[in-house]
Design a protein around this motif. Sequence first.
Motif, PDB file in Angstrom:
ATOM      1  N   ASP A  18      -1.125   3.609  15.613  1.00  0.00           N
ATOM      2  CA  ASP A  18      -1.682   2.311  15.237  1.00  0.00           C
ATOM      3  C   ASP A  18      -3.105   2.537  14.743  1.00  0.00           C
ATOM      4  OD1 ASP A  18      -2.445  -0.271  14.902  1.00  0.00           O
ATOM      5  OD2 ASP A  18      -2.396  -0.823  17.020  1.00  0.00           O
ATOM      6  N   HIS A  19      -3.295   2.452  13.423  1.00  0.00           N
ATOM      7  CA  HIS A  19      -4.604   2.718  12.833  1.00  0.00           C
ATOM      8  C   HIS A  19      -5.425   1.449  12.602  1.00  0.00           C
ATOM      9  CE1 HIS A  19      -3.804   6.999  12.017  1.00  0.00           C
ATOM     10  NE2 HIS A  19      -2.557   6.621  11.766  1.00  0.00           N
ATOM     11  N   ALA A  20      -4.966   0.313  13.134  1.00  0.00           N
ATOM     12  CA  ALA A  20      -5.679  -0.957  12.986  1.00  0.00           C
ATOM     13  C   ALA A  20      -5.973  -1.252  11.519  1.00  0.00           C
ATOM     14  CB  ALA A  20      -6.971  -0.942  13.804  1.00  0.00           C
ATOM     15  N   GLY A  35      -4.892   4.854  -5.681  1.00  0.00           N
ATOM     16  CA  GLY A  35      -4.712   5.908  -4.702  1.00  0.00           C
ATOM     17  C   GLY A  35      -4.541   5.300  -3.322  1.00  0.00           C
ATOM     18  N   MET A  36      -3.571   5.797  -2.570  1.00  0.00           N
ATOM     19  CA  MET A  36      -3.274   5.262  -1.233  1.00  0.00           C
ATOM     20  C   MET A  36      -3.368   6.412  -0.239  1.00  0.00           C
ATOM     21  SD  MET A  36      -0.048   2.900  -2.472  1.00  0.00           S
ATOM     22  CE  MET A  36      -0.264   1.518  -1.344  1.00  0.00           C
ATOM     23  N   GLU A  37      -4.260   6.264   0.749  1.00  0.00           N
ATOM     24  CA  GLU A  37      -4.571   7.360   1.661  1.00  0.00           C
ATOM     25  C   GLU A  37      -4.732   6.814   3.073  1.00  0.00           C
ATOM     26  OE1 GLU A  37      -5.152  10.644   3.472  1.00  0.00           O
ATOM     27  OE2 GLU A  37      -4.938  10.846   1.295  1.00  0.00           O
ATOM     28  N   LEU A  38      -4.232   7.545   4.055  1.00  0.00           N
ATOM     29  CA  LEU A  38      -4.294   7.109   5.444  1.00  0.00           C
ATOM     30  C   LEU A  38      -5.580   7.524   6.147  1.00  0.00           C
ATOM     31  CD1 LEU A  38      -2.911   5.721   7.831  1.00  0.00           C
ATOM     32  CD2 LEU A  38      -1.647   7.835   8.245  1.00  0.00           C
ATOM     33  N   GLN A  52     -12.830   2.463 -14.706  1.00  0.00           N
ATOM     34  CA  GLN A  52     -12.650   1.101 -14.207  1.00  0.00           C
ATOM     35  C   GLN A  52     -11.193   0.826 -13.847  1.00  0.00           C
ATOM     36  OE1 GLN A  52     -15.011  -1.073 -13.620  1.00  0.00           O
ATOM     37  NE2 GLN A  52     -16.750  -0.034 -14.560  1.00  0.00           N
ATOM     38  N   ASN A  53     -10.303   1.690 -14.293  1.00  0.00           N
ATOM     39  CA  ASN A  53      -8.867   1.460 -14.100  1.00  0.00           C
ATOM     40  C   ASN A  53      -8.299   2.177 -12.878  1.00  0.00           C
ATOM     41  OD1 ASN A  53      -9.351   3.939 -15.410  1.00  0.00           O
ATOM     42  ND2 ASN A  53      -7.263   4.017 -16.196  1.00  0.00           N
ATOM     43  N   ILE A  54      -9.145   2.813 -12.072  1.00  0.00           N
ATOM     44  CA  ILE A  54      -8.661   3.492 -10.874  1.00  0.00           C
ATOM     45  C   ILE A  54      -9.371   2.950  -9.648  1.00  0.00           C
ATOM     46  CG2 ILE A  54      -7.983   5.612 -12.051  1.00  0.00           C
ATOM     47  CD1 ILE A  54     -10.599   6.880 -11.118  1.00  0.00           C
ATOM     48  N   SER A  55      -8.662   2.984  -8.533  1.00  0.00           N
ATOM     49  CA  SER A  55      -9.237   2.564  -7.262  1.00  0.00           C
ATOM     50  C   SER A  55      -8.438   3.215  -6.145  1.00  0.00           C
ATOM     51  CB  SER A  55      -9.222   1.035  -7.127  1.00  0.00           C
ATOM     52  OG  SER A  55      -9.929   0.625  -5.959  1.00  0.00           O
ATOM     53  N   ALA A  56      -8.909   3.027  -4.919  1.00  0.00           N
ATOM     54  CA  ALA A  56      -8.227   3.614  -3.762  1.00  0.00           C
ATOM     55  C   ALA A  56      -8.403   2.696  -2.566  1.00  0.00           C
ATOM     56  CB  ALA A  56      -8.783   5.005  -3.459  1.00  0.00           C
ATOM     57  N   LEU A  57      -7.453   2.749  -1.679  1.00  0.00           N
ATOM     58  CA  LEU A  57      -7.546   1.980  -0.443  1.00  0.00           C
ATOM     59  C   LEU A  57      -6.884   2.743   0.698  1.00  0.00           C
ATOM     60  CD1 LEU A  57      -4.471   0.723  -0.034  1.00  0.00           C
ATOM     61  CD2 LEU A  57      -5.292  -0.972  -1.652  1.00  0.00           C
ATOM     62  N   ARG A  58      -7.280   2.382   1.905  1.00  0.00           N
ATOM     63  CA  ARG A  58      -6.705   3.007   3.088  1.00  0.00           C
ATOM     64  C   ARG A  58      -5.511   2.184   3.565  1.00  0.00           C
ATOM     65  NH1 ARG A  58      -8.495   3.278   9.267  1.00  0.00           N
ATOM     66  NH2 ARG A  58      -7.274   5.112   9.880  1.00  0.00           N
ATOM     67  N   THR A  59      -4.383   2.835   3.662  1.00  0.00           N
ATOM     68  CA  THR A  59      -3.185   2.158   4.133  1.00  0.00           C
ATOM     69  C   THR A  59      -2.156   3.186   4.570  1.00  0.00           C
ATOM     70  OG1 THR A  59      -1.588   0.414   3.601  1.00  0.00           O
ATOM     71  CG2 THR A  59      -1.990   2.073   1.902  1.00  0.00           C
ATOM     72  N   ASN A  60      -1.089   2.706   5.159  1.00  0.00           N
ATOM     73  CA  ASN A  60       0.025   3.547   5.580  1.00  0.00           C
ATOM     74  C   ASN A  60       1.235   3.166   4.741  1.00  0.00           C
ATOM     75  OD1 ASN A  60       2.111   4.900   6.863  1.00  0.00           O
ATOM     76  ND2 ASN A  60       1.361   4.471   8.922  1.00  0.00           N
TER      77      ASN A  60
END
Length: 294
Positions: free
Chosen positions: A52-54, A117-120, A154-162
């Motif tokens: 559980d990474h909240a 980009g999706m990273e834990l 401007q066309n790239i981004s990243a967020l923290r998720t599972n």
Amino acid sequence: MTGPSNKRQKREDYKKAQEHLKARRDCGGSGKIELPKKKFYRQRAHANPFSDHALTYPASPADMDWTCHYPAFANSEAENGQRHSVSREVEIADIGCGFGGLLVALAPLLPETLMLGMELRAQVTDYVVDRIVALRAQNQSASVTNEGKAMLYQNISALRTNTMKFLPNYFRRAQLSKIFLCFPDPHFKQRKHKARIVSAQLNAEYAFVTKPGGLVYTITDVEELHQWMVKHFEGEAAGGAKELWKRVAQEELDADPFVEVMSEETEESKKVTRNGGKKYIAVFQREEDPEWPD
């Protein structure tokens, strides 16, 4: 007498200094725009996807606010009467994006395509976000002498998720044209195989968010993991569905520029090259949905 600061304190001091420089630039002051330094964002190489990474995540793709990720593509409320909307949808996802090398390499090649980009791992995600912010600022400063360059990155981004839990919360059905799975955690022990990013269940979710004809790109330096991914995407594993994916022929891969970028530009790929290792690549195309029987 106090001793030298630990890594966490050094990281916080570094981030405060970067925020101070950013505030000065935003207020019209001067300051050199530097890319973040990896040594201040290091953490363990792997994260447990079952912990559980909240995490915070949207209830559905319609609830996701993309304007903070792609402000250059944000729509005004006057244009469409909707808040938190952008002029186009995210089309490419880099799952387990690491330090963002693939995103940065693809951004200039597809300036009008939104990529995520999706990273834990928290620190790694922070690095990618700060890297993109710095690249945008560098190119905005350079736009005076190079017209049009300000739109770079401007066309790239990243967020923290599972993504093992929440991928359909971000993307609607048949939204993505490409998914990249670059050097995923091999989870060598058999009892850990359930944590691999490729499985019969997850491949069905990839099929749900990928449009027919879309592609999933995989690369690893672990032959056993490569064989595992091929087996599952081709539907030969228990619970797999052969009608969802078909493997792309090698001659098509040789002509695909995305394969070359994936093979050369990610941090892990560069490490494998330096160490003289072998890279195993497989690409799979989303099949058309079969007709429902009468």
